[in-house]
Design a protein around this motif. Structure first.
Motif, mmCIF file in Angstrom:
data_model
loop_
_atom_site.group_PDB
_atom_site.id
_atom_site.type_symbol
_atom_site.label_atom_id
_atom_site.label_comp_id
_atom_site.label_asym_id
_atom_site.label_seq_id
_atom_site.Cartn_x
_atom_site.Cartn_y
_atom_site.Cartn_z
ATOM 1 N N THR A 31 0.842 -1.185 0.000
ATOM 2 C CA THR A 31 0.000 0.000 0.000
ATOM 3 C C THR A 31 0.883 1.243 0.000
ATOM 4 O O THR A 31 1.642 1.478 0.935
ATOM 5 N N ASN A 34 -2.094 5.136 -0.435
ATOM 6 C CA ASN A 34 -3.453 4.595 -0.249
ATOM 7 C C ASN A 34 -3.927 3.686 -1.381
ATOM 8 O O ASN A 34 -5.134 3.427 -1.506
ATOM 9 N N ASN A 36 -2.893 -0.113 -3.531
ATOM 10 C CA ASN A 36 -2.034 -1.290 -3.610
ATOM 11 C C ASN A 36 -1.184 -1.230 -4.870
ATOM 12 O O ASN A 36 -1.727 -1.083 -5.984
#
Length: 231
Positions: A31, A34, A36
Motif C-alpha cells: 500500500t 493509499n 495497492n
C-alpha cells in the motif's frame, strides 16, 4: 534394501536443508499513497538501516543513481530515487521505491517497486519485461549484499573470539600468579587472592560459553553463505 533407501533419502533431505536458499524473492503488493502497488519483497538477516545503506551504496556504484531518504541525518522507511534513468529496466524515466521495515526474528523486509511517472506502477501483468528486469536487479543486489554482509559478520565474530581467548589466557596467567603468591602470604591476603581467582575463573567460564555460541553462529553463517543463490 528399504532401510538403505531410507537412509539415503534422509541424507539427501539433510543436504538439501543445509543448502536451502538464504533469501527468497516474492511477488506481492504494497500500500503506497493509499493504493495497492505491485512489488517484489525479500527478507534479510540484517537491520533495516543496514539494508537501506547497502541499497544506496549499490545503486550509486552500479547505476550512478542517488537514493534519497537514508543518510547521516535521515532514515526514512521508504527510500526513493525519482525521475531517474535505469537502462537495465527501461529507457524511460522512472521512479524507484524501497520500503524497508523490521521483520520477525531480528530481520528486515524490503519491498521494491517502481513507476513510470506518477501512477503507472510496474507489475508482472502490465509490464512483464520490466518487472522481470526489476527482479534481476534485486537478485544482483541480494547476492552482493548478503555475500559482503555474512563475510563481515563472520569476521566480526572471529575477531571477538580471539579477544575472548586473549582474555582467558591473561586470566589464567593471573590465576597462576595469584596461586603461587598466596602460598607465601598471610591467610587474609591468600583469601583475597583466592576470591580474585574465583572471579576470574567465572569470567573464563562465561567467555568459554560465549566462544561456543559464537562458533555455532559462525557455522550457521557458513550455511547461509552457501545458500546465497539467485531466485
Amino acid at each position: 534394501m528399504k532401510k538403505q533407501f531410507l537412509i539415503l533419502g534422509l541424507a539427501i533431505a539433510f543436504c538439501l536443508q543445509l543448502t536451502a536458499q538464504t533469501y527468497k524473492i516474492d511477488t506481492s503488493t504494497i500500500t503506497f499513497e493509499n493504493v495497492n502497488r505491485p512489488c517484489l519483497t525479500v527478507k534479510y538477516d540484517a537491520s533495516p538501516k543496514t539494508v537501506k545503506k547497502a541499497w544506496d551504496d549499490y545503486f550509486k556504484k552500479t547505476y550512478d543513481v542517488k537514493v534519497k531518504g537514508i543518510g547521516f541525518l535521515t532514515n526514512k522507511e521508504v527510500i526513493t530515487a525519482t525521475d531517474m534513468s535505469l537502462p537495465a529496466i527501461s529507457e524511460k524515466r522512472m521512479n524507484m521505491y524501497a520500503n524497508v521495515v523490521d521483520a520477525p526474528g531480528d530481520r528486515s523486509e524490503l519491498s521494491y517497486f517502481m513507476s513510470f511517472g506518477y501512477d503507472f506502477f510496474i507489475g508482472p501483468e502490465n509490464y512483464p519485461t520490466e518487472f522481470a528486469a526489476m527482479k534481476k536487479i534485486l537478485n544482483d543486489f541480494s547476492v552482493e549484499f548478503l555475500t559482503d554482509y555474512y563475510y563481515s559478520e563472520a569476521s566480526r565474530m572471529t575477531k571477538e573470539i580471539k579477544g575472548l581467548e586473549k582474555d582467558i589466557t591473561q586470566n589464567n596467567k593471573s590465576i597462576k600468579k595469584n596461586t603461587k603468591k598466596a602460598r607465601k602470604e598471610s591467610k587474609e591476603v591468600a583469601s583475597g587472592l583466592e576470591s580474585k581467582n574465583i572471579s576470574m575463573q567465572m569470567e573464563n567460564d562465561q567467555n568459554k560459553r560465549k566462544i561456543e555460541e559464537l562458533g555455532k553462529a559462525i557455522e550457521n553463517i557458513k550455511l547461509k553463505q552457501a545458500g546465497v543463490t539467485r531466485n
